[in-house]
Design a protein around this motif. Structure first.
Motif, short mmCIF file in Angstrom:
data_model
loop_
_atom_site.label_atom_id
_atom_site.label_comp_id
_atom_site.label_asym_id
_atom_site.label_seq_id
_atom_site.Cartn_x
_atom_site.Cartn_y
_atom_site.Cartn_z
N ARG A 186 0.83 -1.20 0.00
CA ARG A 186 0.00 0.00 0.00
C ARG A 186 0.87 1.26 0.00
NH1 ARG A 186 -3.21 -3.28 3.44
NH2 ARG A 186 -2.30 -2.37 5.33
N GLU A 187 1.94 1.22 0.73
CA GLU A 187 2.84 2.37 0.82
C GLU A 187 3.56 2.64 -0.50
OE1 GLU A 187 5.66 2.90 4.39
OE2 GLU A 187 7.00 2.16 2.82
N GLN A 188 3.81 1.59 -1.30
CA GLN A 188 4.68 1.70 -2.47
C GLN A 188 3.95 1.52 -3.79
OE1 GLN A 188 8.00 -0.92 -1.40
NE2 GLN A 188 8.04 0.07 0.61
N GLY A 189 2.66 1.79 -3.79
CA GLY A 189 1.93 1.82 -5.05
C GLY A 189 1.51 0.47 -5.58
N GLY A 190 1.36 -0.51 -4.70
CA GLY A 190 0.83 -1.80 -5.13
C GLY A 190 1.85 -2.89 -5.27
N HIS A 191 3.08 -2.67 -4.86
CA HIS A 191 4.10 -3.72 -4.93
C HIS A 191 5.01 -3.62 -3.72
CE1 HIS A 191 7.37 -0.93 -6.03
NE2 HIS A 191 6.44 -0.29 -6.73
N SER A 192 5.62 -4.73 -3.35
CA SER A 192 6.63 -4.73 -2.28
C SER A 192 7.50 -5.94 -2.45
CB SER A 192 5.96 -4.72 -0.89
OG SER A 192 5.20 -5.89 -0.68
N GLY A 193 8.57 -6.01 -1.63
CA GLY A 193 9.53 -7.09 -1.75
C GLY A 193 10.58 -6.79 -2.82
N ASN A 194 11.44 -7.77 -3.08
CA ASN A 194 12.45 -7.68 -4.15
C ASN A 194 13.42 -6.51 -3.97
OD1 ASN A 194 11.32 -9.91 -5.38
ND2 ASN A 194 10.29 -8.76 -7.00
N GLY A 213 16.37 -6.43 -2.65
CA GLY A 213 17.71 -6.82 -3.07
C GLY A 213 17.87 -6.80 -4.58
N LEU A 214 16.84 -7.25 -5.30
CA LEU A 214 16.88 -7.21 -6.76
C LEU A 214 16.81 -5.77 -7.27
CD1 LEU A 214 14.46 -10.18 -7.42
CD2 LEU A 214 16.94 -10.19 -7.70
N LEU A 215 16.06 -4.92 -6.59
CA LEU A 215 16.02 -3.50 -6.96
C LEU A 215 17.37 -2.83 -6.69
CD1 LEU A 215 12.47 -2.70 -5.60
CD2 LEU A 215 13.16 -2.64 -8.01
N ASP A 216 18.06 -3.25 -5.62
CA ASP A 216 19.42 -2.77 -5.39
C ASP A 216 20.30 -3.14 -6.58
OD1 ASP A 216 18.62 -1.93 -2.87
OD2 ASP A 216 19.50 -3.66 -1.82
N GLN A 217 20.21 -4.39 -7.01
CA GLN A 217 21.00 -4.84 -8.16
C GLN A 217 20.69 -4.00 -9.40
OE1 GLN A 217 20.23 -9.01 -8.76
NE2 GLN A 217 20.70 -9.56 -6.64
N ALA A 218 19.40 -3.76 -9.62
CA ALA A 218 19.01 -2.99 -10.80
C ALA A 218 19.58 -1.57 -10.76
CB ALA A 218 17.48 -2.95 -10.91
N LEU A 219 19.55 -0.94 -9.58
CA LEU A 219 20.10 0.40 -9.48
C LEU A 219 21.61 0.38 -9.64
CD1 LEU A 219 19.47 3.38 -9.06
CD2 LEU A 219 19.77 3.03 -6.60
N SER A 255 13.56 -8.15 -16.25
CA SER A 255 13.01 -6.95 -15.61
C SER A 255 13.05 -5.77 -16.58
CB SER A 255 13.80 -6.59 -14.36
OG SER A 255 13.31 -5.38 -13.80
N PRO A 256 11.95 -5.05 -16.72
CA PRO A 256 11.97 -3.85 -17.57
C PRO A 256 12.89 -2.76 -17.02
CG PRO A 256 9.90 -3.99 -16.34
CD PRO A 256 10.62 -5.29 -16.13
N GLY A 295 12.06 -14.26 -0.07
CA GLY A 295 12.81 -14.32 -1.32
C GLY A 295 12.10 -13.57 -2.43
N PRO A 296 12.61 -13.68 -3.66
CA PRO A 296 12.02 -12.96 -4.79
C PRO A 296 10.57 -13.35 -5.03
CG PRO A 296 14.21 -13.76 -5.35
CD PRO A 296 13.85 -14.39 -4.04
N VAL A 297 9.79 -12.39 -5.54
CA VAL A 297 8.38 -12.62 -5.88
C VAL A 297 8.09 -11.94 -7.22
CG1 VAL A 297 7.60 -12.80 -3.49
CG2 VAL A 297 7.61 -10.56 -4.61
N VAL A 298 7.03 -12.38 -7.87
CA VAL A 298 6.51 -11.68 -9.05
C VAL A 298 5.70 -10.50 -8.53
CG1 VAL A 298 5.12 -11.86 -11.13
CG2 VAL A 298 6.46 -13.82 -10.36
N ASP A 299 6.34 -9.35 -8.44
CA ASP A 299 5.74 -8.20 -7.76
C ASP A 299 4.95 -7.29 -8.67
OD1 ASP A 299 7.83 -7.14 -9.19
OD2 ASP A 299 8.71 -6.03 -7.52
N GLY A 300 4.99 -7.51 -9.99
CA GLY A 300 4.29 -6.64 -10.92
C GLY A 300 5.03 -5.35 -11.23
N TYR A 301 6.21 -5.18 -10.65
CA TYR A 301 6.99 -3.95 -10.86
C TYR A 301 8.39 -4.30 -11.34
CZ TYR A 301 9.63 0.29 -9.70
OH TYR A 301 10.45 1.38 -9.75
N PHE A 302 9.24 -4.80 -10.47
CA PHE A 302 10.54 -5.28 -10.93
C PHE A 302 10.34 -6.44 -11.89
CE2 PHE A 302 13.81 -8.52 -10.65
CZ PHE A 302 14.93 -7.80 -11.04
N LEU A 303 9.46 -7.37 -11.53
CA LEU A 303 9.17 -8.54 -12.36
C LEU A 303 7.67 -8.55 -12.65
CD1 LEU A 303 10.60 -11.01 -13.60
CD2 LEU A 303 9.92 -12.30 -11.58
#
Length: 511
Positions: free
Chosen positions: A138-146, A148-154, A191-192, A266-274
Motif C-alpha cells: 500500500r505504501e509503495q503503489g501496489g508492490h513490495s519485496g524484491n 535486493g533485486l532493486l538494489d542490483q538494478a540500481l 526486468s523492464p 525471497g524474490p516474488v513476481v511483484d508486478g513492478y521489478f518482475l
C-alpha cells in the motif's frame, strides 16, 4: 588508488542512499555527493549470519551494517576514461540470505590486467532484502519485496551510466552471477528496469527460466508470518526492530555447519521489478535478448542413488524412485560394481537438474530470442592441502562442488590460503584459471567466449554440445547426453530421503 599489482581500484563507492530508517524496505534511492569520495576501502556487508571459522568459505570477518549499498571497481594499469574496455559485473550468490562483494574470491585484481574493468557490489539479503507485506504494498503503489533485486538494478544502472569514467565500455557489459546470483541475473534479464543496461549474461549453477517464482500475494502472506514471528504490531514496529533480530528470524542453511530455523523471504513476481514470470515474459516477446552462458559443476547436484553401498541397493533405490520405469532407467544409467555408484549417481543428479535446466535455457533462448547460448561444465577438483580439516566438506568425496568454479573464472585461487592453508594449487590449476579468465573476457568483449586458446562452440538444437573445463583434458567440447536428459525430464523421480555424504551435497556456502 593504485594497488601493489599496478591495478587501479576504487573500493567502497556508494551507488544508493543508505537503506536505513524510513528507507528500510523501500526501493533504493539514488545518491549524489558533493566533492570527492575517498574510495580506498571496502564497505560493510549487508546484515547476515556470521560464518564458522573452519568452513570452506571463511576469509575473515567483515564489518556489517544496513548502510551497505556500495560497489568496487578494478581496472588495468594504464587504463583511462578513454580506454573503452569490456566490463564484467559480478552478482554474488548465497541463497538470497548471505554474500558480500568483499569476499576475496569475488575480487577483480587478478582478472583486470587481462583487459577488462571488473565490478562487484553489495545488495540487501534475507528479510531486509526481500520482505513483502500488504502495508508495504500500500505504501509503495501496489508492490513490495524484491528490494535486493532493486538494489542490483540500481547498481547496474549506476555502472552503465558511470563506467566509462573508469575505463569501461557501457555497451559491452557482461553480468555474471552464481547460484542465487545466477538466479538474480536470470531475473534481471526479464526486468523492464534493466533492459539495455548490459549486453551479455552468464549464469553459473542457476540458469532456470522455468523455476516457479512466488506471487506477490504469497510474499505478502509470508511477510505477515514474519511480522507475527517477530511480535511486531505494525510496519513502524518492524522498521524499529534491530537488524540482528531480523537476521536471527531468518531460515538459514547457507553456510554448511550452521542451520537456523525461522521464516524465509525471497524474490516474488511483484508486478513492478518482475511484471510476470520469466516464461510468461518470454512467450510475450519480452526480456533482454543478449548472448548467455549457462554454466554448472560436475558434482554440485545430489541423488538418493549416491547413498547406495552395493549394486543391489542402487537398483532397489532406482526402483523406488522410478517404479515401473526403473528398468529403462537402469538401461540408461547402469552400475556394474559398487565403486561406480558415486559417479553414476552424480551423473543422474547433474543431468536431471542443473544440466537439464541449462539446456532448457538454451532451448528457450533459441525459441524466443536471436542471441546465442553457450553451455559449460566445470569438472576440476580443488587441490585440498594434506591434513586440512574443513567442517562443511569431506575432501575425499566433494569433487567439483557448488561454487568451485568461481575462483577459476576470476583467478582468485589464492584467496583460499589467506586465513589458513587449505589448497595446494598446481601449475595446471593456474593454467586452467587463465584459460577460463580469457574466455570470460572474450565473452564480455564480443559476446562469443571463444579465445585464441579455446574454441567454445555455441549450443544449437542440431549440435547439442558444451565445453568441459578441467576434466580429462584442460578443455574439451563434449556432447550432452540428450536421450538420458530427455528421459529424466519425462520421468520425474519420487522423492526419497536417503543419506548422502555431506561432501557430495550442494550444501556449504552458496556464494
Amino acid at each position: 588508488m593504485i594497488l601493489p599489482s599496478g591495478v587501479r581500484a576504487w573500493l567502497g563507492v556508494p551507488y544508493a542512499q543508505p537503506p536505513t530508517g524510513a528507507l528500510r524496505w523501500r526501493p533504493p534511492e539514488t545518491l549524489h555527493w558533493p566533492g570527492v569520495w575517498n574510495a580506498d576501502r571496502r564497505m560493510p556487508e549487508c546484515p547476515q549470519v556470521l560464518r564458522a571459522h573452519d568452513i570452506n568459505h571463511y576469509y575473515g570477518e567483515e564489518a556489517s551494517s544496513e548502510d551497505c549499498l556500495y560497489l568496487n571497481v578494478w581496472a588495468p594499469a594504464g587504463s583511462s576514461a578513454t580506454s573503452k574496455l569490456p566490463v564484467i559485473v559480478y552478482i554474488y550468490g548465497g541463497g538470497f540470505t548471505i554474500g558480500s562483494a568483499g569476499i576475496p574470491t569475488y575480487g577483480g585484481e587478478v582478472i583486470a590486467p587481462r583487459g577488462v574493468v571488473f565490478v562487484n557490489f553489495n545488495y540487501r539479503v534475507g528479510i531486509l532484502g526481500f520482505l513483502a507485506h500488504p502495508q508495504l504494498s500500500r505504501e509503495q503503489g501496489g508492490h513490495s519485496g524484491n528490494y535486493g533485486l532493486l538494489d542490483q538494478a540500481l547498481a547496474l544502472r549506476w555502472i552503465h551510466d558511470n563506467i566509462a569514467s573508469f575505463g569501461g565500455d557501457p555497451q559491452r557489459i557482461l553480468v555474471v552471477g552464481q547460484s542465487a546470483g545466477a538466479g538474480s541475473v536470470a531475473l534481471q534479464l526479464f526486468s523492464p528496469l534493466t533492459r539495455g543496461l548490459f549486453a551479455r549474461a552468464m549464469m553459473s549453477s542457476g540458469c532456470n527460466w522455468m523455476a516457479p517464482t512466488p506471487s506477490l500475494a504469497e510474499g505478502e502472506h509470508n511477510g505477515e508470518l514474519i511480522q507475527t514471528y517477530l511480535h511486531a504490531a505494525d510496519l513502524e514496529a518492524l522498521r524499529n526492530i534491530p537488524a540482528d533480530r531480523l537476521v536471527a528470524a531468518q531460515l538459514e542453511g547457507q553456510i554448511g555447519v550452521t542451520v537456523t530455523t525461522g521464516v524465509r523471504a525471497g524474490p516474488v513476481v511483484d508486478g513492478y521489478f518482475l511484471p510476470r514470470t520469466p516464461l510468461e515474459m518470454l512467450e510475450g516477446g519480452e526480456g533482454s535478448d543478449v548472448p548467455i552462458i549457462a554454466s554448472f559443476n560436475r558434482d554440485e547436484s545430489v541423488s538418493p542413488l549416491q547413498g547406495a553401498h552395493s549394486v543391489e541397493e542402487y537398483r532397489d533405490i532406482a526402483g523406488k524412485m522410478y517404479g515401473e520405469a526403473s528398468g529403462e532407467f537402469l538401461g540408461l544409467y547402469p552400475v556394474r560394481s559398487a565403486p561406480e555408484i558415486r559417479a553414476v549417481g552424480g551423473q543422474v543428479a547433474r543431468e536431471g537438474s542443473l544440466e537439464s535446466s541449462a539446456r532448457t535455457c538454451a532451448q528457450l533462448q533459441a525459441r524466443y530470442h536471436h542471441s546465442r547460448a553457450y553451455l559449460d561444465l566445470f569438472s576440476r577438483h580443488h587441490a585440498f592441502a594434506p591434513g586440512v580439516h574443513i567442517a562443511d566438506y569431506d575432501m575425499a568425496t566433494t569433487g567439483a562442488y557448488h561454487t568451485a568454479d568461481i575462483p577459476f573464472w576470476f583467478g582468485t585461487l589464492d584467496a583460499f590460503n589467506l586465513q589458513r592453508r587449505t589448497r595446494t594449487w598446481s601449475a595446471g590449476d593456474y593454467e586452467l584459471s587463465g584459460l577460463m579468465m580469457d574466455a570470460l573476457v572474450a565473452f564480455a568483449a564480443t559476446g562469443d567466449p571463444s579465445s585464441s586458446s579455446v574454441r567454445w562452440p555455441a549450443w544449437s538444437a542440431d549440435h547439442e554440445v558444451m565445453l568441459e573445463w578441467g576434466g580429462t583434458k584442460q578443455t574439451e567440447v563434449v556432447a550432452l547426453n540428450v536421450p538420458a536428459i530427455e528421459w529424466l525430464k519425462a520421468h520425474p523421480a519420487q522423492r526419497l530421503k536417503v543419506a548422502v555424504d555431506a561432501g557430495r551435497s550442494t550444501g556449504g556456502p552458496r556464494d
